[in-house]
Design a protein around this motif. Structure first.
Motif, PDB file in Angstrom:
ATOM      1  N   THR A  17       7.532  57.584  21.641  1.00 23.90           N
ATOM      2  CA  THR A  17       6.521  56.661  21.585  1.00 23.90           C
ATOM      3  C   THR A  17       6.127  55.936  20.318  1.00 23.90           C
ATOM      4  O   THR A  17       5.373  55.012  20.026  1.00 23.90           O
ATOM      5  CB  THR A  17       5.110  57.455  21.604  1.00 23.90           C
ATOM      6  OG1 THR A  17       5.035  58.649  20.881  1.00 23.90           O
ATOM      7  CG2 THR A  17       5.004  57.925  23.170  1.00 23.90           C
ATOM      8  N   HIS A  18       7.126  56.245  19.152  1.00 31.64           N
ATOM      9  CA  HIS A  18       7.083  55.749  17.877  1.00 31.64           C
ATOM     10  C   HIS A  18       8.252  54.924  17.618  1.00 31.64           C
ATOM     11  O   HIS A  18       8.897  54.538  16.601  1.00 31.64           O
ATOM     12  CB  HIS A  18       6.980  56.874  16.975  1.00 31.64           C
ATOM     13  CG  HIS A  18       5.317  57.104  16.849  1.00 31.64           C
ATOM     14  ND1 HIS A  18       5.033  58.262  17.808  1.00 31.64           N
ATOM     15  CD2 HIS A  18       4.221  56.761  16.251  1.00 31.64           C
ATOM     16  CE1 HIS A  18       3.805  58.532  17.408  1.00 31.64           C
ATOM     17  NE2 HIS A  18       3.249  57.680  16.866  1.00 31.64           N
ATOM     18  N   GLN A  19       8.933  54.441  18.781  1.00 30.62           N
ATOM     19  CA  GLN A  19      10.341  53.445  18.510  1.00 30.62           C
ATOM     20  C   GLN A  19       9.524  52.305  18.124  1.00 30.62           C
ATOM     21  O   GLN A  19       8.577  51.826  18.749  1.00 30.62           O
ATOM     22  CB  GLN A  19      10.882  53.607  20.038  1.00 30.62           C
ATOM     23  CG  GLN A  19      11.538  54.634  20.315  1.00 30.62           C
ATOM     24  CD  GLN A  19      12.813  55.244  19.076  1.00 30.62           C
ATOM     25  OE1 GLN A  19      13.339  54.152  18.540  1.00 30.62           O
ATOM     26  NE2 GLN A  19      12.792  56.493  18.953  1.00 30.62           N
ATOM     27  N   PRO A  20      10.310  51.498  17.187  1.00 27.80           N
ATOM     28  CA  PRO A  20       9.930  50.054  16.961  1.00 27.80           C
ATOM     29  C   PRO A  20      10.076  49.268  18.170  1.00 27.80           C
ATOM     30  O   PRO A  20      11.115  49.461  19.009  1.00 27.80           O
ATOM     31  CB  PRO A  20      10.731  49.741  15.830  1.00 27.80           C
ATOM     32  CG  PRO A  20      11.945  50.826  15.524  1.00 27.80           C
ATOM     33  CD  PRO A  20      11.246  51.961  16.406  1.00 27.80           C
ATOM     34  N   LYS A  21       9.089  48.541  18.404  1.00 26.14           N
ATOM     35  CA  LYS A  21       9.126  47.479  19.602  1.00 26.14           C
ATOM     36  C   LYS A  21      10.272  46.542  19.082  1.00 26.14           C
ATOM     37  O   LYS A  21      10.306  45.941  17.909  1.00 26.14           O
ATOM     38  CB  LYS A  21       7.841  46.764  19.869  1.00 26.14           C
ATOM     39  CG  LYS A  21       7.589  46.101  20.943  1.00 26.14           C
ATOM     40  CD  LYS A  21       6.614  45.289  21.354  1.00 26.14           C
ATOM     41  CE  LYS A  21       6.392  44.540  22.480  1.00 26.14           C
ATOM     42  NZ  LYS A  21       5.207  43.653  22.603  1.00 26.14           N
ATOM     43  N   THR A  22      10.981  46.084  20.173  1.00 29.70           N
ATOM     44  CA  THR A  22      12.029  45.278  19.901  1.00 29.70           C
ATOM     45  C   THR A  22      11.815  43.969  20.746  1.00 29.70           C
ATOM     46  O   THR A  22      11.582  44.067  21.999  1.00 29.70           O
ATOM     47  CB  THR A  22      13.727  45.779  19.989  1.00 29.70           C
ATOM     48  OG1 THR A  22      13.665  46.062  21.567  1.00 29.70           O
ATOM     49  CG2 THR A  22      13.706  46.949  19.188  1.00 29.70           C
ATOM     50  N   VAL A  23      11.810  42.705  20.018  1.00 23.75           N
ATOM     51  CA  VAL A  23      11.735  41.423  20.839  1.00 23.75           C
ATOM     52  C   VAL A  23      12.740  40.592  20.502  1.00 23.75           C
ATOM     53  O   VAL A  23      13.190  40.542  19.241  1.00 23.75           O
ATOM     54  CB  VAL A  23      10.281  40.928  20.680  1.00 23.75           C
ATOM     55  CG1 VAL A  23       9.047  41.624  21.186  1.00 23.75           C
ATOM     56  CG2 VAL A  23      10.092  40.688  19.120  1.00 23.75           C
ATOM     57  N   PRO A  24      13.062  39.589  21.132  1.00 27.32           N
ATOM     58  CA  PRO A  24      13.946  38.471  20.899  1.00 27.32           C
ATOM     59  C   PRO A  24      13.344  37.904  19.791  1.00 27.32           C
ATOM     60  O   PRO A  24      12.152  37.463  19.612  1.00 27.32           O
ATOM     61  CB  PRO A  24      14.185  37.778  22.079  1.00 27.32           C
ATOM     62  CG  PRO A  24      13.966  38.763  23.049  1.00 27.32           C
ATOM     63  CD  PRO A  24      12.863  39.493  22.577  1.00 27.32           C
ATOM     64  N   MET A  25      14.224  37.120  18.639  1.00 28.06           N
ATOM     65  CA  MET A  25      13.623  36.248  17.680  1.00 28.06           C
ATOM     66  C   MET A  25      14.504  35.347  17.206  1.00 28.06           C
ATOM     67  O   MET A  25      15.763  35.548  17.391  1.00 28.06           O
ATOM     68  CB  MET A  25      12.960  37.159  16.450  1.00 28.06           C
ATOM     69  CG  MET A  25      14.025  38.042  16.103  1.00 28.06           C
ATOM     70  SD  MET A  25      13.233  38.929  14.661  1.00 28.06           S
ATOM     71  CE  MET A  25      11.769  39.898  15.501  1.00 28.06           C
ATOM     72  N   LEU A  26      13.839  34.381  16.577  1.00 31.60           N
ATOM     73  CA  LEU A  26      14.782  33.556  15.554  1.00 31.60           C
ATOM     74  C   LEU A  26      14.840  33.990  14.338  1.00 31.60           C
ATOM     75  O   LEU A  26      13.530  34.596  13.732  1.00 31.60           O
ATOM     76  CB  LEU A  26      14.418  31.963  15.937  1.00 31.60           C
ATOM     77  CG  LEU A  26      14.574  31.598  17.004  1.00 31.60           C
ATOM     78  CD1 LEU A  26      13.629  30.130  17.360  1.00 31.60           C
ATOM     79  CD2 LEU A  26      16.015  31.442  17.546  1.00 31.60           C
ATOM     80  N   VAL A  27      15.881  34.000  13.624  1.00 29.39           N
ATOM     81  CA  VAL A  27      15.629  34.002  11.949  1.00 29.39           C
ATOM     82  C   VAL A  27      16.474  33.346  11.280  1.00 29.39           C
ATOM     83  O   VAL A  27      17.434  32.702  11.464  1.00 29.39           O
ATOM     84  CB  VAL A  27      16.484  35.464  12.051  1.00 29.39           C
ATOM     85  CG1 VAL A  27      16.302  36.156  10.387  1.00 29.39           C
ATOM     86  CG2 VAL A  27      16.150  36.720  12.646  1.00 29.39           C
ATOM     87  N   SER A  28      15.459  32.835  10.169  1.00 27.27           N
ATOM     88  CA  SER A  28      16.052  31.452   9.241  1.00 27.27           C
ATOM     89  C   SER A  28      16.857  32.043   8.280  1.00 27.27           C
ATOM     90  O   SER A  28      17.069  33.304   8.279  1.00 27.27           O
ATOM     91  CB  SER A  28      14.712  31.006   8.661  1.00 27.27           C
ATOM     92  OG  SER A  28      14.403  31.970   7.637  1.00 27.27           O
ATOM     93  N   ASN A  29      17.688  31.181   7.650  1.00 27.02           N
ATOM     94  CA  ASN A  29      18.772  31.503   6.784  1.00 27.02           C
ATOM     95  C   ASN A  29      17.933  32.326   5.501  1.00 27.02           C
ATOM     96  O   ASN A  29      18.362  33.087   4.962  1.00 27.02           O
ATOM     97  CB  ASN A  29      19.456  30.321   6.024  1.00 27.02           C
ATOM     98  CG  ASN A  29      20.263  29.743   7.146  1.00 27.02           C
ATOM     99  OD1 ASN A  29      20.721  30.664   8.147  1.00 27.02           O
ATOM    100  ND2 ASN A  29      20.641  28.379   6.986  1.00 27.02           N
ATOM    101  N   SER A  30      16.767  32.163   5.495  1.00 24.43           N
ATOM    102  CA  SER A  30      15.999  33.048   4.338  1.00 24.43           C
ATOM    103  C   SER A  30      15.410  34.206   5.037  1.00 24.43           C
ATOM    104  O   SER A  30      14.900  34.872   4.110  1.00 24.43           O
ATOM    105  CB  SER A  30      14.948  32.031   3.502  1.00 24.43           C
ATOM    106  OG  SER A  30      13.851  31.968   4.638  1.00 24.43           O
ATOM    107  N   GLY A  31      15.790  34.518   6.168  1.00 23.03           N
ATOM    108  CA  GLY A  31      15.314  35.725   6.668  1.00 23.03           C
ATOM    109  C   GLY A  31      13.918  35.934   7.379  1.00 23.03           C
ATOM    110  O   GLY A  31      13.373  36.619   7.877  1.00 23.03           O
ATOM    111  N   GLU A  32      13.379  34.392   7.413  1.00 22.05           N
ATOM    112  CA  GLU A  32      11.964  34.561   7.899  1.00 22.05           C
ATOM    113  C   GLU A  32      12.137  34.879   9.593  1.00 22.05           C
ATOM    114  O   GLU A  32      13.167  34.317  10.010  1.00 22.05           O
ATOM    115  CB  GLU A  32      11.234  33.344   7.774  1.00 22.05           C
ATOM    116  CG  GLU A  32       9.685  33.122   8.191  1.00 22.05           C
ATOM    117  CD  GLU A  32       9.025  31.745   7.894  1.00 22.05           C
ATOM    118  OE1 GLU A  32       8.071  31.778   8.375  1.00 22.05           O
ATOM    119  OE2 GLU A  32       9.661  31.317   7.132  1.00 22.05           O
TER     120      GLU A  32
END
Length: 125
Positions: free
Chosen positions: A14-29
């Motif tokens: 129940t305390h696993q981080p939720k994983t979702v697809p994402m885009l990541v910028s070169n600066s890490g955003e």
């Protein structure tokens, strides 16, 4: 921490981080993809329209207000260039034409104008 049989396993599940697809910028955003269809672009101050993935803070005018859409079709993610977009849209240096759709996978580099983002299938939110 609860002390009963199976408590440790329950806490771990129940305390696993939720994983979702994402885009990541070169600066890490990170830009989580929270909808089956996610518009990518810049917010329009005049109309108040804001895309799902708002890249306005990157201050890059080569990104259109509605540049592309990332959408899930079954288990596949697709990038579709907006028919009205005129600046570069590419996946791993392969350019798309207006309206064209291309499948993407984990680690693919998506270029919108002069901005490059990495698609991550299971980023942590």
């Amino acid at each position: 921490q609860p002390n009963y049989p199976g408590a440790a396993e329950l806490m771990r599940k129940t305390h696993q981080p939720k994983t979702v697809p994402m885009l990541v910028s070169n600066s890490g955003e990170k830009f989580p993809l929270t909808e089956p269809s996610n518009t990518i672009g810049r917010r329009d101050a005049k109309t108040g329209v804001t895309p799902n993935i708002d890249l306005a803070d990157l201050r890059e005018p080569t990104i259109h207000r509605k540049h592309a859409v990332l959408l899930r079709e079954g288990s596949t993610w697709m990038l579709q260039m907006d028919p009205a977009a005129r600046n570069l849209t590419a996946v791993n240096s392969t350019g798309l034409t207006p309206g064209q759709k291309m499948p993407i996978k984990d680690g693919d580099r998506i270029t919108l104008g002069k901005v490059t983002l990495t698609f991550r299938l299971a980023g942590e939110s």
